[in-house]
Design an enzyme around this catalytic site. Sequence first.
Site, PDB file in Angstrom:
ATOM      1  N   THR A   1     -67.919  12.746  35.830  1.00 46.87           N
ATOM      2  CA  THR A   1     -66.788  12.003  35.249  1.00 46.87           C
ATOM      3  C   THR A   1     -65.522  12.838  35.068  1.00 46.87           C
ATOM      4  O   THR A   1     -64.452  12.284  34.843  1.00 46.87           O
ATOM      5  CB  THR A   1     -67.179  11.457  33.858  1.00 46.87           C
ATOM      6  OG1 THR A   1     -67.600  12.565  33.057  1.00 46.87           O
ATOM      7  CG2 THR A   1     -68.269  10.422  33.953  1.00 46.87           C
TER       8      THR A   1
ATOM      9  N   SER B   1     -61.878  17.221  25.059  1.00 46.32           N
ATOM     10  CA  SER B   1     -62.751  17.622  23.947  1.00 46.32           C
ATOM     11  C   SER B   1     -61.994  18.422  22.881  1.00 46.32           C
ATOM     12  O   SER B   1     -62.615  19.073  22.046  1.00 46.32           O
ATOM     13  CB  SER B   1     -63.918  18.452  24.498  1.00 46.32           C
ATOM     14  OG  SER B   1     -63.435  19.447  25.370  1.00 46.32           O
TER      15      SER B   1
ATOM     16  N   SER C   1     -65.192  23.724  29.547  1.00 45.35           N
ATOM     17  CA  SER C   1     -64.798  22.312  29.565  1.00 45.35           C
ATOM     18  C   SER C   1     -64.262  21.968  30.954  1.00 45.35           C
ATOM     19  O   SER C   1     -63.172  22.402  31.335  1.00 45.35           O
ATOM     20  CB  SER C   1     -63.729  22.058  28.499  1.00 45.35           C
ATOM     21  OG  SER C   1     -63.039  20.858  28.786  1.00 45.35           O
TER      22      SER C   1
ATOM     23  N   GLU D   1     -73.790  17.466  32.698  1.00 47.35           N
ATOM     24  CA  GLU D   1     -73.707  16.052  33.080  1.00 47.35           C
ATOM     25  C   GLU D   1     -74.357  15.824  34.448  1.00 47.35           C
ATOM     26  O   GLU D   1     -75.069  14.829  34.655  1.00 47.35           O
ATOM     27  CB  GLU D   1     -72.239  15.602  33.114  1.00 47.35           C
ATOM     28  CG  GLU D   1     -72.115  14.134  33.449  1.00 47.35           C
ATOM     29  CD  GLU D   1     -70.681  13.703  33.714  1.00 47.35           C
ATOM     30  OE1 GLU D   1     -69.762  14.152  33.014  1.00 47.35           O
ATOM     31  OE2 GLU D   1     -70.493  12.897  34.639  1.00 47.35           O
TER      32      GLU D   1
ATOM     33  N   HIS E   1     -72.615  14.647  27.211  1.00 44.37           N
ATOM     34  CA  HIS E   1     -72.765  14.826  28.665  1.00 44.37           C
ATOM     35  C   HIS E   1     -73.977  14.118  29.237  1.00 44.37           C
ATOM     36  O   HIS E   1     -74.123  14.022  30.446  1.00 44.37           O
ATOM     37  CB  HIS E   1     -72.851  16.324  28.988  1.00 44.37           C
ATOM     38  CG  HIS E   1     -71.745  17.106  28.366  1.00 44.37           C
ATOM     39  ND1 HIS E   1     -71.907  17.860  27.231  1.00 44.37           N
ATOM     40  CD2 HIS E   1     -70.441  17.200  28.691  1.00 44.37           C
ATOM     41  CE1 HIS E   1     -70.751  18.404  26.889  1.00 44.37           C
ATOM     42  NE2 HIS E   1     -69.839  18.014  27.757  1.00 44.37           N
TER      43      HIS E   1
ATOM     44  N   HIS F   1     -73.754  21.883  35.953  1.00 39.24           N
ATOM     45  CA  HIS F   1     -73.077  21.282  34.791  1.00 39.24           C
ATOM     46  C   HIS F   1     -74.043  20.295  34.131  1.00 39.24           C
ATOM     47  O   HIS F   1     -74.751  19.553  34.809  1.00 39.24           O
ATOM     48  CB  HIS F   1     -71.793  20.574  35.235  1.00 39.24           C
ATOM     49  CG  HIS F   1     -70.975  20.071  34.073  1.00 39.24           C
ATOM     50  ND1 HIS F   1     -71.279  18.912  33.396  1.00 39.24           N
ATOM     51  CD2 HIS F   1     -69.878  20.584  33.464  1.00 39.24           C
ATOM     52  CE1 HIS F   1     -70.391  18.724  32.431  1.00 39.24           C
ATOM     53  NE2 HIS F   1     -69.536  19.728  32.441  1.00 39.24           N
TER      54      HIS F   1
ATOM     55  N   HIS G   1     -67.715  20.179  24.939  1.00 36.83           N
ATOM     56  CA  HIS G   1     -67.413  21.557  25.338  1.00 36.83           C
ATOM     57  C   HIS G   1     -66.122  22.042  24.687  1.00 36.83           C
ATOM     58  O   HIS G   1     -65.078  22.114  25.322  1.00 36.83           O
ATOM     59  CB  HIS G   1     -67.325  21.650  26.865  1.00 36.83           C
ATOM     60  CG  HIS G   1     -68.664  21.596  27.530  1.00 36.83           C
ATOM     61  ND1 HIS G   1     -68.854  21.147  28.815  1.00 36.83           N
ATOM     62  CD2 HIS G   1     -69.897  21.956  27.078  1.00 36.83           C
ATOM     63  CE1 HIS G   1     -70.137  21.222  29.126  1.00 36.83           C
ATOM     64  NE2 HIS G   1     -70.791  21.708  28.088  1.00 36.83           N
TER      65      HIS G   1
ATOM     66  N   CYS H   1     -63.636   9.388  34.888  1.00 37.49           N
ATOM     67  CA  CYS H   1     -63.342   8.445  33.803  1.00 37.49           C
ATOM     68  C   CYS H   1     -61.840   8.307  33.561  1.00 37.49           C
ATOM     69  O   CYS H   1     -61.036   9.120  34.006  1.00 37.49           O
ATOM     70  CB  CYS H   1     -64.054   8.884  32.530  1.00 37.49           C
ATOM     71  SG  CYS H   1     -63.258  10.262  31.723  1.00 37.49           S
TER      72      CYS H   1
HETATM   73  S1  SF4 Z   1     -64.448   9.410  28.141  1.00 39.73           S
HETATM   74 FE1  SF4 Z   1     -64.645  10.688  29.982  1.00 39.73          FE
HETATM   75  S2  SF4 Z   1     -64.217  12.804  29.338  1.00 39.73           S
HETATM   76 FE2  SF4 Z   1     -64.620  11.566  27.522  1.00 39.73          FE
HETATM   77  S3  SF4 Z   1     -66.790  11.904  27.114  1.00 39.73           S
HETATM   78 FE3  SF4 Z   1     -66.589  10.009  28.305  1.00 39.73          FE
HETATM   79  S4  SF4 Z   1     -66.834  10.621  30.421  1.00 39.73           S
HETATM   80 FE4  SF4 Z   1     -66.445  12.500  29.233  1.00 39.73          FE
END
Ligand code: SF4
Length: 337
Positions: free
Chosen positions: A190, A293, A248, A152, A100, A150, A67, A220
Amino acid sequence: MPPTINMGIPGATSSVRSGGGSQASGKRVLLAEPRGYCAGVDRAVETVERALEKHGAPVYVRHEIVHNVHVVETLAKAGAVFVDETDEVPEGAIVVFSAHGVAPTVHVEAAARNLRTIDATCPLVTKVHNEAKRFARDDYDILLVGHTGHEEVVGTAGEAPDHVQVVDNPDAVDQVTVRDPNKVIWLSQTTLSVDETMETVRRLREKFPTLQDPPSDDICYATQNRQVAVKAMAPECELVIVVGSRNSSNSVRLVEVALGAGSDAAHLVDYAEDIDPTWLEGVTTVGVTSGASVPEVLVRGVLERLAEYGYGTVQPVTTANETLVFALPREIRPPRA
Ligand code: SF4
């Protein structure tokens, strides 16, 4: 003299305290570290670049690969064709699935059209898909904390549509019902705000005291690290500029986190030109960060623009060092020497 680092920005130095041309005014930039590209975005963007190198244009990409307006426009100029659904891709053509992730039905549709797929889903998103599959197999009610619609969330929920309910925000907890309150687990998107997610989970647990936690953090490392860095610098900032696009999720969360952590104002910008000079009125300290991103070239543009406004001193605020790298998808991985 404080030690200085050449940041490569005209008129800008990096120092452990204010110095150089901005010393008299005290104007400075705090630059969050880590910021920008995460391992999953790096992998996804390189996947499209390599697919173009290997197969030539056009390479179709289902949804924005990541994004970010600049990344998508740059790849489109190089020959990537972004589509909403696989039925827009000619039979037999190459299609890349975005970072995603996608629901299993998308793989089925692609196979039915003989598409050659390259899956750039971030491995940390795949991990959440696997959790959803596992707990659905064990017949749990899965409460997926995330933003309705979204990409994801659509992909993860699609792994087990009969078992997953999306919980969009803390207030949405009131509407949640489950079959067996002793067999409920929460998972999450995430890229959420850690604090808001914990509030949603707190309210879910009030309602379902035996609610199970995910086997490991679903938000994440990159999302968490960028929020921690912003929290560290925001209390010293009158303004935080987050480089990132409006769609994003993790970038938008950084704006919210900056405001929550004490910055008087926070704005999202795609490009340096989006900075409104009125934001800088009366501001001594500007915090700068970027979503996962966002390529670093866009942050450099923002620093150059701020240097023109007298914010020539750049002080890094480092809260973590990231070294994670993901292997490229098998289909475009270079052969071993
Ligand atoms: S590391 Fe985290 S923010 Fe980056 S693409 Fe993977 S899940 Fe998405």
